[in-house]
Design a protein around this motif. Structure first.
Motif, PDB file in Angstrom:
ATOM      1  N   GLN A  51      91.064  57.428  11.086  1.00 32.61           N
ATOM      2  CA  GLN A  51      89.822  56.712  10.775  1.00 32.61           C
ATOM      3  C   GLN A  51      89.635  55.503  11.687  1.00 32.61           C
ATOM      4  O   GLN A  51      90.548  54.711  11.871  1.00 32.61           O
ATOM      5  CB  GLN A  51      89.841  56.249   9.322  1.00 32.61           C
ATOM      6  CG  GLN A  51      88.665  55.347   8.956  1.00 32.61           C
ATOM      7  CD  GLN A  51      88.654  54.983   7.485  1.00 32.61           C
ATOM      8  OE1 GLN A  51      88.849  55.828   6.631  1.00 32.61           O
ATOM      9  NE2 GLN A  51      88.433  53.712   7.188  1.00 32.61           N
ATOM     10  N   ILE A  52      88.438  55.425  12.260  1.00 27.50           N
ATOM     11  CA  ILE A  52      88.008  54.196  12.921  1.00 27.50           C
ATOM     12  C   ILE A  52      87.239  53.389  11.886  1.00 27.50           C
ATOM     13  O   ILE A  52      86.331  53.910  11.248  1.00 27.50           O
ATOM     14  CB  ILE A  52      87.108  54.489  14.138  1.00 27.50           C
ATOM     15  CG1 ILE A  52      87.795  55.471  15.100  1.00 27.50           C
ATOM     16  CG2 ILE A  52      86.747  53.192  14.850  1.00 27.50           C
ATOM     17  CD1 ILE A  52      89.049  54.955  15.729  1.00 27.50           C
ATOM     18  N   SER A  53      87.589  52.142  11.702  1.00 27.34           N
ATOM     19  CA  SER A  53      87.033  51.363  10.599  1.00 27.34           C
ATOM     20  C   SER A  53      85.528  51.163  10.741  1.00 27.34           C
ATOM     21  O   SER A  53      84.955  51.314  11.820  1.00 27.34           O
ATOM     22  CB  SER A  53      87.723  50.002  10.502  1.00 27.34           C
ATOM     23  OG  SER A  53      87.162  49.102  11.434  1.00 27.34           O
ATOM     24  N   GLY A  54      84.901  50.800   9.634  1.00 32.41           N
ATOM     25  CA  GLY A  54      83.462  50.628   9.613  1.00 32.41           C
ATOM     26  C   GLY A  54      82.983  49.243  10.007  1.00 32.41           C
ATOM     27  O   GLY A  54      81.787  48.958   9.917  1.00 32.41           O
ATOM     28  N   ILE A  55      83.893  48.365  10.450  1.00 38.89           N
ATOM     29  CA  ILE A  55      83.483  47.022  10.846  1.00 38.89           C
ATOM     30  C   ILE A  55      82.614  47.106  12.098  1.00 38.89           C
ATOM     31  O   ILE A  55      82.974  47.755  13.075  1.00 38.89           O
ATOM     32  CB  ILE A  55      84.713  46.135  11.093  1.00 38.89           C
ATOM     33  CG1 ILE A  55      85.510  45.978   9.784  1.00 38.89           C
ATOM     34  CG2 ILE A  55      84.314  44.783  11.646  1.00 38.89           C
ATOM     35  CD1 ILE A  55      86.809  45.236   9.947  1.00 38.89           C
ATOM     36  N   ASN A  56      81.439  46.483  12.052  1.00 36.30           N
ATOM     37  CA  ASN A  56      80.468  46.565  13.155  1.00 36.30           C
ATOM     38  C   ASN A  56      80.139  48.012  13.501  1.00 36.30           C
ATOM     39  O   ASN A  56      79.964  48.379  14.664  1.00 36.30           O
ATOM     40  CB  ASN A  56      80.980  45.828  14.401  1.00 36.30           C
ATOM     41  CG  ASN A  56      81.175  44.355  14.150  1.00 36.30           C
ATOM     42  OD1 ASN A  56      80.403  43.725  13.420  1.00 36.30           O
ATOM     43  ND2 ASN A  56      82.207  43.779  14.740  1.00 36.30           N
TER      44      ASN A  56
END
Length: 231
Positions: free
Chosen positions: A126-131
């Motif tokens: 998972q690539i985080s949802g920040i920005n």
């Protein structure tokens, strides 16, 4: 055997040198380091070095395999490292979880395989949802440099694998996807979506077990044009 150790604030967490065999690591926590685990020697590369329930996090590089070692990671977590893997060898990740901030450079490859293999069994990446709206700027999720190198995904959960090129892998090697798990495989390159409306192969494209059936044709002297060949 290494068990229940906390390793932090050093350049390298664990360095496996020449003639390293049958090492078992349980519940290690490695963080705040430049490289979490590294295999450094090409002299008689390591055999069956295994990690169980370990965490490598908040570091620059999680795993570097310079030696071609045979490394196994079972039920481990790799959280918020700039890069998860770099190197060679036979590397297996079973039921492991990977999570990081979005890549911000074109060559910021989460997995950079120079030669050898990486195999994933289950788990999630998972690539985080920040920005999130700004998007991931990396060209590929997987760089597979050698012609004989390969990455194999078996039922791995995918979230936000978007890339700047909308391509999953780059380089001369190959990638095999045997199913993607997770809720709708959110935000992966469209070539991997089993969705006729959004699949790059159009409404005639459909997944058929491990193959993708898509509209194309072969033209040659005396050939008959037939659509929907298998890839």
């Amino acid at each position: 055997v290494l068990r229940n150790l906390v390793i932090k604030d050093v350049a390298v967490g664990v360095d496996f040198g020449a003639r390293t065999y049958l090492c078992q690591c349980y519940s290690l926590q490695i963080y705040g380091v430049r490289t979490g685990v590294v295999f450094t020697s090409n002299e008689d590369a390591g055999e069956n070095i295994s990690f169980y329930g370990c965490s490598i996090f908040n570091s620059d590089l999680a795993v570097e395999n310079r030696s071609g070692a045979y490394a196994n990671f079972i039920g481990c977590s790799f959280d918020y490292c700039r890069q998860w893997f770099l190197g060679t060898g036979l590397n297996q990740f079973s039921s492991c979880w990977f999570e990081k901030h979005r890549p911000e450079g074109a060559e910021d490859y989460p997995f950079d395989l120079i030669s050898g293999e990486i195999t994933f069994f289950g788990g999630g990446i998972q690539i985080s949802g920040i920005n999130f709206a700004e998007g991931n700027r990396n060209r590929y999720m997987f760089m597979i440099r050698d012609r004989l190198a390969r990455v194999i995904l078996n039922g791995t959960s995918a979230w936000n694998w978007r890339t700047a090129t909308d391509e999953l892998a780059g380089g001369a090697g190959s990638i095999t996807v045997r199913g993607l798990g997770g809720g709708g495989n959110k935000f992966v390159p469209v070539a991997l979506k089993d969705d006729r409306r959004h699949n790059v192969f159009g409404p005639a494209g459909e997944f058929e077990q491990s193959a993708i059936r898509f509209p194309c044709w072969i033209e040659a002297d005396g050939a008959t044009r037939v659509s929907a060949h298998e890839l």
